[in-house]
Design a protein around this motif. Structure first.
Motif, short mmCIF file in Angstrom:
data_model
loop_
_atom_site.label_atom_id
_atom_site.label_comp_id
_atom_site.label_asym_id
_atom_site.label_seq_id
_atom_site.Cartn_x
_atom_site.Cartn_y
_atom_site.Cartn_z
N THR A 59 19.95 77.13 38.70
CA THR A 59 20.09 77.06 40.15
C THR A 59 19.14 76.03 40.75
O THR A 59 19.52 75.26 41.64
CB THR A 59 19.89 78.46 40.79
OG1 THR A 59 20.96 79.30 40.34
CG2 THR A 59 19.90 78.40 42.31
N GLU A 60 17.90 75.99 40.25
CA GLU A 60 16.93 74.98 40.72
C GLU A 60 17.45 73.57 40.45
O GLU A 60 17.41 72.69 41.32
CB GLU A 60 15.59 75.17 40.01
CG GLU A 60 14.85 76.43 40.35
CD GLU A 60 13.67 76.68 39.40
OE1 GLU A 60 13.19 75.73 38.74
OE2 GLU A 60 13.25 77.85 39.31
N VAL A 61 17.94 73.35 39.24
CA VAL A 61 18.44 72.03 38.84
C VAL A 61 19.69 71.67 39.65
O VAL A 61 19.84 70.54 40.11
CB VAL A 61 18.71 71.99 37.32
CG1 VAL A 61 19.51 70.78 36.91
CG2 VAL A 61 17.39 72.05 36.55
N THR A 62 20.57 72.63 39.85
CA THR A 62 21.80 72.40 40.61
C THR A 62 21.48 72.01 42.05
O THR A 62 22.09 71.08 42.60
CB THR A 62 22.71 73.64 40.57
OG1 THR A 62 23.04 73.92 39.21
CG2 THR A 62 23.97 73.44 41.36
N ALA A 63 20.52 72.69 42.66
CA ALA A 63 20.12 72.36 44.03
C ALA A 63 19.62 70.91 44.11
O ALA A 63 19.96 70.18 45.05
CB ALA A 63 19.05 73.32 44.52
N LYS A 64 18.85 70.51 43.13
CA LYS A 64 18.31 69.15 43.11
C LYS A 64 19.42 68.12 42.91
O LYS A 64 19.51 67.14 43.65
CB LYS A 64 17.25 69.04 42.00
CG LYS A 64 16.58 67.67 41.95
CD LYS A 64 15.43 67.65 40.98
CE LYS A 64 15.91 67.92 39.58
NZ LYS A 64 14.87 67.78 38.56
N LEU A 65 20.29 68.35 41.92
CA LEU A 65 21.35 67.38 41.63
C LEU A 65 22.37 67.29 42.75
O LEU A 65 22.96 66.23 42.98
CB LEU A 65 22.04 67.72 40.31
CG LEU A 65 21.20 67.61 39.04
CD1 LEU A 65 22.02 67.97 37.81
CD2 LEU A 65 20.59 66.21 38.89
N SER A 87 27.82 76.74 46.67
CA SER A 87 27.47 76.30 48.03
C SER A 87 26.71 74.97 48.00
O SER A 87 27.04 74.04 48.75
CB SER A 87 26.62 77.38 48.70
OG SER A 87 26.22 76.97 49.98
N HIS A 88 25.73 74.85 47.11
CA HIS A 88 24.98 73.59 46.98
C HIS A 88 25.93 72.45 46.60
O HIS A 88 25.89 71.37 47.19
CB HIS A 88 23.91 73.70 45.89
CG HIS A 88 22.70 74.48 46.28
ND1 HIS A 88 21.96 74.24 47.40
CD2 HIS A 88 22.09 75.54 45.66
CE1 HIS A 88 20.95 75.08 47.47
NE2 HIS A 88 21.01 75.89 46.43
N LEU A 89 26.76 72.68 45.60
CA LEU A 89 27.61 71.63 45.05
C LEU A 89 28.68 71.18 46.03
O LEU A 89 29.06 70.00 46.06
CB LEU A 89 28.24 72.09 43.74
CG LEU A 89 27.25 72.31 42.59
CD1 LEU A 89 27.90 73.09 41.46
CD2 LEU A 89 26.68 70.97 42.10
N LYS A 90 29.16 72.07 46.88
CA LYS A 90 30.22 71.74 47.84
C LYS A 90 29.70 71.00 49.07
O LYS A 90 30.48 70.39 49.79
CB LYS A 90 30.99 72.99 48.25
CG LYS A 90 32.01 73.42 47.22
CD LYS A 90 32.91 74.49 47.79
CE LYS A 90 34.02 74.84 46.85
NZ LYS A 90 35.21 74.02 47.04
N LYS A 91 28.40 71.05 49.31
CA LYS A 91 27.84 70.36 50.48
C LYS A 91 28.18 68.88 50.47
O LYS A 91 28.42 68.29 51.52
CB LYS A 91 26.33 70.55 50.56
CG LYS A 91 25.92 71.90 51.08
CD LYS A 91 24.41 72.01 51.15
CE LYS A 91 24.04 73.45 51.48
NZ LYS A 91 22.63 73.74 51.17
N ASN A 92 28.15 68.30 49.30
CA ASN A 92 28.39 66.86 49.19
C ASN A 92 29.29 66.54 47.99
O ASN A 92 29.17 65.48 47.41
CB ASN A 92 27.04 66.13 49.04
CG ASN A 92 27.19 64.64 49.14
OD1 ASN A 92 28.02 64.13 49.88
ND2 ASN A 92 26.41 63.90 48.37
N GLY A 93 30.15 67.50 47.64
CA GLY A 93 30.96 67.24 46.47
C GLY A 93 32.29 67.96 46.46
O GLY A 93 32.51 68.91 47.21
N LYS A 94 33.14 67.50 45.58
CA LYS A 94 34.42 68.13 45.30
C LYS A 94 34.33 68.71 43.88
O LYS A 94 33.93 68.01 42.95
CB LYS A 94 35.57 67.13 45.37
CG LYS A 94 35.76 66.52 46.75
CD LYS A 94 36.21 67.56 47.74
CE LYS A 94 36.48 66.94 49.11
NZ LYS A 94 36.84 67.94 50.09
N ILE A 95 34.70 69.97 43.74
CA ILE A 95 34.60 70.64 42.45
C ILE A 95 35.95 70.60 41.75
O ILE A 95 36.98 70.99 42.31
CB ILE A 95 34.13 72.10 42.61
CG1 ILE A 95 32.72 72.12 43.23
CG2 ILE A 95 34.14 72.82 41.26
CD1 ILE A 95 32.14 73.50 43.47
#
Length: 166
Positions: A59-65, A87-95
């Motif tokens: 989770t720490e690494v995911t938040a950073k990336l 939630s972190h990944l969708k802020k600036n990404g498409k999954i």
């Protein structure tokens, strides 16, 4: 915008990420590789601290990336199981959910000693994990691509075309 690859171990996330990087010129990041770089072998983290600690580190690494931009992020198979990671990944990404049949997954990961969750036999563990994880992958995904009969290059092209990346 980032492109985030999720799916079971063996679905092709790391390989497709590399092909997508070559095709688009986008930067490349891998949550598992970053964890290994910062904390050591994943199998050792599981053995010494347990899965829960590994998930905290993930989770720490995911938040950073997820703060990066124009990056292809290959996630570990369990990364999107935590809603906070999605939630972190969708802020600036498409999954993108890379989906594959159990037999395909088992063939791709058979004999891999670096995957702690496969202890007890790859096919058996995949058959246990897949029904639990698949609905979560679908819920997180903006796009689903089946990888069974496509080469990593074809999967990358499909994603690039869908998101107009080339």
């Amino acid at each position: 915008m980032n492109i985030v690859l999720c799916g079971m171990m063996g679905s092709g996330k790391t390989t497709v990420a590399g092909e997508l990087h070559k095709l688009t010129g986008m930067s490349l990041a891998d949550t598992d590789a970053e964890i290994v770089r910062e904390y050591g072998r994943i199998a050792d983290i599981f053995a010494n601290y347990g899965e829960e600690r590994f998930r905290e580190i993930e989770t720490e690494v995911t938040a950073k990336l997820s703060c990066l931009d124009n990056t292809i992020i290959a996630t570990g198979g369990g990364c999107v199981l935590r809603a906070v990671n999605v939630s972190h990944l969708k802020k600036n990404g498409k999954i993108v959910f890379l989906r594959a049949l159990p037999q395909t997954l088992a063939e791709r990961v058979e004999g891999d000693t670096e995957r702690p969750l496969l202890q007890g036999g790859a096919r058996k563990r995949i058959d246990e994990l897949l029904p639990v994880r698949t609905p979560i992958y679908f819920a997180a995904a903006d796009l689903v691509v089946d990888t069974d009969v496509l080469s990593p290059q074809e999967v990358a092209k499909k994603i690039a075309d869908f998101y107009n990346l080339i």
